[in-house]
Design an enzyme around this catalytic site. Structure first.
Site, PDB file in Angstrom:
ATOM      1  CB  ALA A 449      -8.397  -3.085   4.492  1.00 39.74           C
ATOM      2  CG  HIS A 450      -4.167  -1.107   5.322  1.00 39.65           C
ATOM      3  ND1 HIS A 450      -3.474  -0.983   4.134  1.00 39.65           N
ATOM      4  CD2 HIS A 450      -4.484  -2.423   5.432  1.00 39.65           C
ATOM      5  CE1 HIS A 450      -3.370  -2.160   3.555  1.00 39.65           C
ATOM      6  NE2 HIS A 450      -3.980  -3.056   4.326  1.00 39.65           N
ATOM      7  CD  GLN A 451      -9.268   0.837   9.433  1.00 43.00           C
ATOM      8  OE1 GLN A 451      -9.087  -0.024  10.296  1.00 43.00           O
ATOM      9  NE2 GLN A 451      -9.777   0.542   8.247  1.00 43.00           N
TER      10      GLN A 451
END
Length: 519
Positions: A449-451
């Site tokens: 969910a974190h790029q």
């Protein structure tokens, strides 16, 4: 590309993207009196139009309709694509940039900003803006279990600050905030933009390319071409601007820069994802000792209010895994649970509301490459797999210590341990075997969910895509202000960090705009 625009708009600054990066920059510039236009690829959903249903939310508010994956199908990539970006659909966790990360970025990467008072003040500003606080009036099911399991085992556990009030007992934040009390970009910085009278947001408008001019011997950004739907088909328009800020997110920013002619080899590389794997535990209702309380349900309450750093390694290498809790509603739950048989999945679904999940999130050293929005490669390093395995093992232990009747993972084998019927030896063997299983080749679903990191900031164009002020090395007046500028993976939820960085980059943009007005 031949452009035949339907119309041309002129402004001081155009911002591509309205999330935690673009929203901050747009609000700061508009408050300073500059004319700002925000282009948002995603749609706008007013609070009254939020359905809070999984299917509609994924289709309307997520990049790739919530089904974007890496090229080998190993990792599901979850990213917001709506007004407010990820801040509209994230889980409220509001963690400041950790000291060991600031040291690494300021010392190893020689980025003075991250060791400065200026950055600390930016953290203060954005946290105040979002109303970040650390009180929890009524903790939700998953977080109660994480906290109790850690306390019973003697593991460290702490409260996670959130950008929502202490009584925000929600559970649906992944589908937008119906009451507006979660203070994402659309409830804060973008409100400033609109109320200032100096800006506007154009949803459902996709940036095609940044337009550049090199008549003075060096490339400079002079605007953006974008497309939008009309009753007569897709049309193109142009925004002419003094400054261009790209904040499309770590997945979409690199392809836009490449389409715009940037050749820096770091654009699209060094892509980090905070890979996540999950463990689950079933807590029957009613339970023998009345805990967790029978009215508690896994899909209700603050999504992330507790966190354990038991395998985080923050005091040593800085690279490990944190343990937090997810938001899982019936659709995603049914997809993640291993398929054993029809009757098994029916039984699992019947237990959904009392099945807690914990996840291990690694600060990854492994990285990937973004070729286009739909062509994304990624490879874990061995150390990342080790950290995820350690986090998964601790997660199962925490669930058992909190009183779970059954525990398991999402591995395709679908093994389940009935905790209270198992001997200590059986328990130890189960958690060891399940946590050490390989994660690649679709054996167990990984998610992100974190790029971040795909246009990283640095002091040398040979190893970075933007300079310490957020401006691209190749094009004057073209700034990047989203998670793609992170020098490395962060290790915790990135909303506060990206807003603070964007706030600092906005000050650099203000300097450029001020100089242009003088000229």
């Amino acid at each position: 590309m031949s452009l035949n625009p339907s119309f041309i708009v002129k402004c001081d600054a155009v911002v591509v993207g309205s999330g935690s990066g673009g929203g901050v920059v747009a609000g700061v510039l508009a408050n300073a009196g500059h004319k700002v236009l925000v282009l948002e690829k995603g749609s706008y959903l007013a609070r009254k139009n939020l359905s809070l249903l999984e299917g509609e939310a994924l289709d309307q508010m997520y990049l790739g309709n919530g089904m974007l994956v890496t090229d080998n199908l190993d990792v599901l990539l979850v990213a917001g694509s709506t007004v407010g970006g990820g801040s509209t659909i994230n889980w409220s966790a509001s963690i400041r940039t950790l000291p060991h990360v600031l040291r690494e970025w300021s010392e190893k990467y020689e980025l003075e900003l991250f060791g400065s008072k200026v950055y600390q003040q930016a953290l203060d500003v954005v946290c105040h803006k979002m109303g970040v606080q650390s009180e929890v009036e009524h903790e939700g099911f998953n977080n109660m279990i994480l906290r109790k399991g850690c306390e019973n085992l003697g593991y460290p556990v702490e409260t996670v600050p959130c950008n929502a009030p202490s009584d925000h007992y929600c559970g649906w934040c992944a589908f937008g905030c119906k009451d507006g009390r979660k203070k994402g970009s659309s409830e804060t910085w973008l409100v400033d933009l609109v109320e200032s009278g100096n800006g506007a947001i154009l949803p459902a408008c996709e940036a095609i390319k940044v337009i550049t001019d090199d008549s003075n011997g060096r490339k400079r950004a002079i605007g953006v071409a974008f497309s939008f739907d009309t009753p007569f088909g897709r049309e193109i328009a142009i925004v002419e601007s003094d400054v261009t800020v790209v904040a499309s997110g770590a997945i979409c920013t690199p392809p836009l820069l490449k389409r715009s002619g940037l050749k820096n080899p770091n654009v699209g590389k060094n892509f980090h994802i905070h890979p996540v794997v999950m463990a689950w535990g079933y807590f029957p209702d009613p339970s023998p000792d009345g805990w967790p309380a029978p009215e508690k349900r896994t899909y209700e309450g603050g999504i992330i209010t507790a966190m354990s750093k038991v395998v985080a390694n923050f005091e040593t290498s800085g690279y490990g895994a944190i343990i937090q809790t997810p938001s899982l509603h019936p659709g995603i739950f049914s997809v993640l649970m291993p398929w054993i048989s029809g009757i098994d999945i029916k039984n699992r679904m019947a237990k959904f509301s009392r099945t807690a999940h914990l996840f291990a999130l690694a600060r990854d050293k492994g990285s990937g490459v973004i070729t286009s929005e739909t062509n994304i490669s990624y490879k874990l390093e061995d150390s990342d797999q080790e950290n995820l395995s350690k986090g998964l093992e601790k997660g199962m232990r925490i669930l058992a210590a909190a009183g779970a009747e059954e525990i398991g993972t999402h591995h395709s084998m679908g093994r389940v341990l009935k905790v209270k019927q198992a001997s200590e030896e059986e328990f130890e063997r189960f958690v060891k075997e399940e946590s050490l299983r390989a994660l690649q080749k679709l054996s167990a679903p990984m998610a992100s969910a974190h790029q971040m990191g795909s246009c990283r900031m640095g002091v040398d164009p040979k190893c970075s895509a933007v300079n310490p002020k957020g401006e691209t090395w190749e094009v004057e007046g073209l700034f990047v202000a989203d998670t793609s500028v992170f020098p490395t993976a962060l290790g915790v939820n990135p909303m506060v960090t990206v807003q603070a960085i964007a706030y600092c980059i906005a000050q650099s943009v203000l300097q450029v705009l001020g100089w242009k007005k003088i000229m």
